[in-house]
Write an enzyme that holds these catalytic residues in place. Structure first.
Site, PDB file in Angstrom:
ATOM      1  N   ASN A   7       0.879  -1.172   0.000  1.00 48.60           N
ATOM      2  CA  ASN A   7       0.000   0.000   0.000  1.00 48.60           C
ATOM      3  C   ASN A   7       0.916   1.221   0.000  1.00 48.60           C
ATOM      4  OD1 ASN A   7      -1.428   2.307   0.879  1.00 48.60           O
ATOM      5  ND2 ASN A   7      -3.058   1.025   1.721  1.00 48.60           N
ATOM      6  N   GLU A  34      -3.977   1.906  -2.940  1.00 51.24           N
ATOM      7  CA  GLU A  34      -4.084   3.353  -2.668  1.00 51.24           C
ATOM      8  C   GLU A  34      -3.242   4.176  -3.637  1.00 51.24           C
ATOM      9  OE1 GLU A  34      -5.485   5.337   0.938  1.00 51.24           O
ATOM     10  OE2 GLU A  34      -4.340   3.823   2.010  1.00 51.24           O
ATOM     11  N   ASP A 149      -3.915  -5.006   1.062  1.00 48.00           N
ATOM     12  CA  ASP A 149      -4.194  -4.396   2.360  1.00 48.00           C
ATOM     13  C   ASP A 149      -5.589  -4.849   2.773  1.00 48.00           C
ATOM     14  OD1 ASP A 149      -4.833  -2.829   4.506  1.00 48.00           O
ATOM     15  OD2 ASP A 149      -4.445  -0.912   3.527  1.00 48.00           O
ATOM     16  N   ASN A 151      -6.809  -4.577   5.894  1.00 48.18           N
ATOM     17  CA  ASN A 151      -7.316  -3.762   6.999  1.00 48.18           C
ATOM     18  C   ASN A 151      -7.924  -4.612   8.113  1.00 48.18           C
ATOM     19  OD1 ASN A 151      -6.786  -0.900   6.829  1.00 48.18           O
ATOM     20  ND2 ASN A 151      -7.983  -0.873   4.944  1.00 48.18           N
ATOM     21  N   ASP A 220      -1.515  -6.269   6.205  1.00 43.19           N
ATOM     22  CA  ASP A 220      -1.244  -6.553   4.779  1.00 43.19           C
ATOM     23  C   ASP A 220      -0.838  -8.014   4.664  1.00 43.19           C
ATOM     24  OD1 ASP A 220      -1.066  -3.624   3.450  1.00 43.19           O
ATOM     25  OD2 ASP A 220      -0.237  -3.576   5.488  1.00 43.19           O
ATOM     26  N   ASP A 249       2.776   4.718   4.861  1.00 46.58           N
ATOM     27  CA  ASP A 249       2.585   4.214   6.224  1.00 46.58           C
ATOM     28  C   ASP A 249       2.605   2.678   6.276  1.00 46.58           C
ATOM     29  OD1 ASP A 249       0.234   4.542   4.774  1.00 46.58           O
ATOM     30  OD2 ASP A 249      -0.980   5.126   6.488  1.00 46.58           O
ATOM     31  N   HIS A 250       2.632   2.023   5.102  1.00 45.27           N
ATOM     32  CA  HIS A 250       2.696   0.555   5.033  1.00 45.27           C
ATOM     33  C   HIS A 250       4.065   0.085   4.520  1.00 45.27           C
ATOM     34  CE1 HIS A 250      -1.764  -0.308   5.242  1.00 45.27           C
ATOM     35  NE2 HIS A 250      -1.761   0.989   4.998  1.00 45.27           N
TER      36      HIS A 250
END
Length: 258
Positions: A7, A34, A149, A151, A220, A249-250
């Site tokens: 991501n 994303e 991802d 989540n 993930d 951020d991933h």
DNA sequence: ATGGTCGCCATGCGA
């Protein structure tokens, strides 16, 4: 043969990091989530120069997914056929391999915002539609993976502070059950097929110096079908790009077949 | 206790 998911939270901002990472990690397939780009703005030329064919399902501002592959892919499907959704969260394609064709389902699952919210209900509905799609795809392509991802942190050991996250978004029982319903189709969390360091995470909030404190979650995943499981020789999280300037951020997750 | 950071056709919203 290596497959990765990452991501990247805006392909426009992160393109230089993606190219740098691919130079150091020449995986065969990289699934991105994303993008936050429309398809017309996906930098297919730069990615082709790096040695990859790109197929994407983009949209303005939010969401957006892409599959990058060294070999051309075929039978591309965008989104979930049984779930009418303007949000571009899934792209599926077939890639050739030494073991025959492999179906690759790249997913950016909804975040859900807060347990009990409208977005949470959408998340659970969406997972049910994903399950239906995966079940149908497995009939044609037994060699299949679902990566991206999700989540959802599958277990407490996938969360830096399980008590703080108890029944919160990304960790609630219904979300874990929705993920389990995918496993029940005959999919396996490739990361847990191998011994892993304790406190292994794939996402750290930008706030509160979360990465420095390793205050993360493992959300993930690379899920592989029964038919692929015997060929899986490794799965790792690469934390290096999270240390970059202007990081996503991933972190990427890499799964290897051999 | 509250908000803390990113990225997005830009300004509040989603993550």
């Amino acid at each position: 043969m290596k497959f990765a998911t990452w991501n990247i939270n805006s392909l426009r901002v992160r393109l230089p990091q993606v190219l740098e990472w691919l130079a150091d990690n020449p995986v065969d397939v990289l699934c991105l989530q994303e993008l936050k780009l429309i398809d017309e703005r996906v930098p297919v030329d730069a990615l082709r120069d790096a040695g990859y064919h790109t197929v994407s399902a983009g949209q303005p501002t939010y969401n957006g997914v892409a599959i990058l592959s060294r070999e051309p892919v075929h039978d591309v499907v965008r989104n979930l056929p049984t779930y009418d959704d303007p949000q571009q969260r899934v792209i599926t394609a077939t890639v050739p391999s030494a073991w025959g064709d492999i179906r690759v389902i790249n997913t950016y699952c909804p975040n859900g915002q807060e347990v009990g919210s409208d977005k949470y209900r959408y998340k659970l509905e969406w997972f049910a539609a994903l399950r239906e799609f995966v079940a149908e795809q497995l009939k044609t392509w037994p060699r299949l993976m679902v990566l991206g991802d999700f989540n959802v942190a599958p277990e407490d050991r996938d969360i830096h502070d399980p008590e703080k996250w108890r029944e919160k978004i990304l960790a609630s029982t219904p979300e874990r059950e929705a993920l389990q319903a995918l496993f029940d189709l005959g999919l396996h969390d490739s990361f847990r097929l191998f011994e892993q360091p304790e406190r292994s995470f794939s996402w750290w909030d930008y706030r509160q110096l979360a990465f420095r404190r390793n205050a993360g979650l493992r959300i993930d995943h690379v899920l592989i079908s029964d038919a692929l499981k015997p060929h899986c020789v490794g799965c790792i999280i690469d934390k290096e790009p999270r240390r970059n300037e202007q990081p996503s951020d991933h972190a990427p997750v890499i799964m290897e077949l051999g």
